[in-house]
Design a protein around this motif. Sequence first.
Motif, PDB file in Angstrom:
ATOM      1  N   GLU A   1      -8.702  -1.243   8.852  1.00 19.75           N
ATOM      2  CA  GLU A   1      -9.329  -0.542   9.974  1.00 19.75           C
ATOM      3  C   GLU A   1      -8.596   0.775  10.281  1.00 19.75           C
ATOM      4  O   GLU A   1      -9.214   1.815  10.476  1.00 19.75           O
ATOM      5  CB  GLU A   1      -9.301  -1.482  11.189  1.00 19.75           C
ATOM      6  CG  GLU A   1     -10.144  -1.048  12.354  1.00 19.75           C
ATOM      7  CD  GLU A   1     -11.625  -1.096  12.083  1.00 19.75           C
ATOM      8  OE1 GLU A   1     -12.051  -1.826  11.178  1.00 19.75           O
ATOM      9  OE2 GLU A   1     -12.349  -0.365  12.786  1.00 19.75           O
ATOM     10  N   PHE A   2      -7.237   0.711  10.288  1.00 17.22           N
ATOM     11  CA  PHE A   2      -6.435   1.922  10.515  1.00 17.22           C
ATOM     12  C   PHE A   2      -6.745   2.969   9.450  1.00 17.22           C
ATOM     13  O   PHE A   2      -6.926   4.142   9.733  1.00 17.22           O
ATOM     14  CB  PHE A   2      -4.938   1.587  10.448  1.00 17.22           C
ATOM     15  CG  PHE A   2      -4.334   1.269  11.786  1.00 17.22           C
ATOM     16  CD1 PHE A   2      -4.098   2.270  12.724  1.00 17.22           C
ATOM     17  CD2 PHE A   2      -3.990  -0.014  12.115  1.00 17.22           C
ATOM     18  CE1 PHE A   2      -3.537   1.976  13.958  1.00 17.22           C
ATOM     19  CE2 PHE A   2      -3.430  -0.322  13.340  1.00 17.22           C
ATOM     20  CZ  PHE A   2      -3.207   0.664  14.273  1.00 17.22           C
TER      21      PHE A   2
ATOM     22  N   ARG B   1     -10.136   4.565  10.051  1.00 16.21           N
ATOM     23  CA  ARG B   1     -10.141   5.513  11.176  1.00 16.21           C
ATOM     24  C   ARG B   1      -9.387   6.786  10.829  1.00 16.21           C
ATOM     25  O   ARG B   1      -9.802   7.881  11.194  1.00 16.21           O
ATOM     26  CB  ARG B   1      -9.535   4.862  12.419  1.00 16.21           C
ATOM     27  CG  ARG B   1     -10.437   3.789  12.966  1.00 16.21           C
ATOM     28  CD  ARG B   1     -10.052   3.367  14.347  1.00 16.21           C
ATOM     29  NE  ARG B   1     -10.811   2.183  14.722  1.00 16.21           N
ATOM     30  CZ  ARG B   1     -10.774   1.640  15.912  1.00 16.21           C
ATOM     31  NH1 ARG B   1     -10.038   2.175  16.856  1.00 16.21           N
ATOM     32  NH2 ARG B   1     -11.480   0.564  16.180  1.00 16.21           N
ATOM     33  N   ASN B   2      -8.244   6.631  10.136  1.00 11.83           N
ATOM     34  CA  ASN B   2      -7.493   7.825   9.721  1.00 11.83           C
ATOM     35  C   ASN B   2      -8.324   8.682   8.772  1.00 11.83           C
ATOM     36  O   ASN B   2      -8.332   9.907   8.863  1.00 11.83           O
ATOM     37  CB  ASN B   2      -6.190   7.412   9.027  1.00 11.83           C
ATOM     38  CG  ASN B   2      -5.149   6.975  10.026  1.00 11.83           C
ATOM     39  OD1 ASN B   2      -5.188   7.397  11.182  1.00 11.83           O
ATOM     40  ND2 ASN B   2      -4.238   6.125   9.612  1.00 11.83           N
TER      41      ASN B   2
ATOM     42  N   SER C   1      -5.040 -11.008   9.976  1.00 17.18           N
ATOM     43  CA  SER C   1      -5.173  -9.933  10.970  1.00 17.18           C
ATOM     44  C   SER C   1      -4.506  -8.665  10.472  1.00 17.18           C
ATOM     45  O   SER C   1      -5.055  -7.566  10.616  1.00 17.18           O
ATOM     46  CB  SER C   1      -4.518 -10.335  12.288  1.00 17.18           C
ATOM     47  OG  SER C   1      -5.078 -11.516  12.753  1.00 17.18           O
ATOM     48  N   ILE C   2      -3.317  -8.799   9.886  1.00 12.02           N
ATOM     49  CA  ILE C   2      -2.612  -7.611   9.378  1.00 12.02           C
ATOM     50  C   ILE C   2      -3.449  -6.918   8.317  1.00 12.02           C
ATOM     51  O   ILE C   2      -3.602  -5.691   8.316  1.00 12.02           O
ATOM     52  CB  ILE C   2      -1.223  -8.011   8.797  1.00 12.02           C
ATOM     53  CG1 ILE C   2      -0.290  -8.471   9.915  1.00 12.02           C
ATOM     54  CG2 ILE C   2      -0.590  -6.886   8.006  1.00 12.02           C
ATOM     55  CD1 ILE C   2       0.157  -7.393  10.869  1.00 12.02           C
TER      56      ILE C   2
ATOM     57  N   PHE D   1      -6.729  -7.023   7.933  1.00 14.20           N
ATOM     58  CA  PHE D   1      -7.898  -6.419   8.566  1.00 14.20           C
ATOM     59  C   PHE D   1      -7.515  -5.137   9.298  1.00 14.20           C
ATOM     60  O   PHE D   1      -8.186  -4.102   9.174  1.00 14.20           O
ATOM     61  CB  PHE D   1      -8.521  -7.427   9.549  1.00 14.20           C
ATOM     62  CG  PHE D   1      -9.618  -6.846  10.380  1.00 14.20           C
ATOM     63  CD1 PHE D   1     -10.875  -6.629   9.834  1.00 14.20           C
ATOM     64  CD2 PHE D   1      -9.393  -6.481  11.698  1.00 14.20           C
ATOM     65  CE1 PHE D   1     -11.890  -6.082  10.603  1.00 14.20           C
ATOM     66  CE2 PHE D   1     -10.405  -5.933  12.464  1.00 14.20           C
ATOM     67  CZ  PHE D   1     -11.651  -5.728  11.919  1.00 14.20           C
ATOM     68  N   ILE D   2      -6.395  -5.209  10.043  1.00 15.07           N
ATOM     69  CA  ILE D   2      -5.966  -4.050  10.841  1.00 15.07           C
ATOM     70  C   ILE D   2      -5.579  -2.882   9.938  1.00 15.07           C
ATOM     71  O   ILE D   2      -5.899  -1.724  10.222  1.00 15.07           O
ATOM     72  CB  ILE D   2      -4.807  -4.463  11.776  1.00 15.07           C
ATOM     73  CG1 ILE D   2      -5.361  -5.326  12.908  1.00 15.07           C
ATOM     74  CG2 ILE D   2      -4.086  -3.267  12.351  1.00 15.07           C
ATOM     75  CD1 ILE D   2      -4.331  -6.136  13.636  1.00 15.07           C
TER      76      ILE D   2
END
Lengths: 158, 205
Positions: free
Chosen positions: A32-33, A36-37, A25-26, A28-29
Motif C-alpha cells: 500500500e505504501f 501511494r508513493n 499486515s506488514i 499488505f502495508i
Amino acid sequence: MIGPIGDDLPSFFPIIAGIILFLTSIAFIATEFDQRNMQLRTQRAAVDIAHGIMSHGYMDTADFQRECKTIVVPLSKKNNIHFILFLVNSSAYGEPLNGSNAFISACNGSIFTSSNNSLAKIPSSATVISYPIAYRNSSDVTDVRRDTGLLVVAVWRR
Amino acid sequence: MKGQASLVDGILFFLVVSGAVALIFFFLSSYGYAQSEALTSSYIVDYVQDTIKALYYTDVSKLNTTTLSGSASIMSCEDLKAYPSNSVAMLLKKDISDDVLNDTYYKVEQPGKLALACALSEYLQPLVYTGYGYYATVLSPTDEPLSSPYYNISSEILSVDLNKAAAIENCSMPGTIVINAPFRTVDENMGEVDDKLRICVWPKS
C-alpha cells in the motif's frame, strides 16, 4: 499433568495466529505504501512535465511538437513514465475530445501525430492534469490571433 | 494450571500484535494525504499563475463566444469582437490607467475589465467545475483595491449574501489561496505604476 509440550500446546495457536496476522499486515502495508508513493511520484512527474513545456504562457503548434521532443521525452525517460500531451481549445473543457473540432495537437513521445487517436491509449489509472495556455495554430495561415487553450498532460507508470 | 497460564500468554501476545497492527493501519489511512493536499494547493497556484501569463498573449477578439458567470453575467463577451490584435493585459492596462477598473479610460471605451472577466471565465472553468470559486481585482501600489464599479470579476454573484460577499472581496473565505502577480501600468503622466493583479481561489463546500 500431560507433560511440558502438552501444557504449552494451547498457547501455540494464538501465538501463530498473531505472527501470521503481523506478517500479512506488514506485507499488505508495504504494498500500500509503495502504491501511494508511486501515485505521488506520478503526480509529481506530471507537474514536472507541464512545467518543462510551459516556460511561458504562449505556444504555437510547431513549438508544441518541438518542445515535446526536446524537453518532455527526456523527462519521461528520466522518470520512467509514459505520457500523452494534448493541446486543445479551452471550449472543449468538459466535453468528449474524440472527433471534437477543439482538438489542436497531440504528442506521446514515440509517435508524433496531429490526430486525436492517442486518446484510446490512456489507461484509466493515468494522472491527468490541465494547464491554461494561449496558442496559435501555425497550420492556419489565415488567422494569426492567439486563442485560449488548455494543455492536457496524461501520465502513467511504465 | 500451567496450560491455562501459557494460553493467557498466547492470547495476550495476540492482543498486543492486533493493537500494533491497528496502529499501523491508523497511520496508513492518513499517509500521503498531506502530500496530496500540498500538491493540489501547488497545482492551483501554478494554474492561476499560468492563467495570468496567458493573459499577456490571448487575443481578446477570440473571447467573443465565452459565457460569463457570477456578477459579470450582465455583460457580454461578444463586445470584445471589436478589439482584434489586443491582448487581455493590454486592454486591462489601458482601462486602469485612470485608476478605475470600469471598462473606460476617462471617457474612451477600453473594455479591459470585461476582457479580464471573459478570459478568467474561460481559463478558470476547470477550477470552477471542480468546486472552486474565484474573485479577481487589481491592487494599487499601496495594496488598496482599485475602484471597480458596475460588476465584479468573480465566479459568484456577490449581491446575494453581503457577509459572504465581504469575505470573498477580502479573500478571507476558508481555505482561500491568494495569488498576486506584479502588473506594471502607465498613468496619465506616462509614469510607471506597480499595480498588482490579485486572484483569490477558494474551495466551495
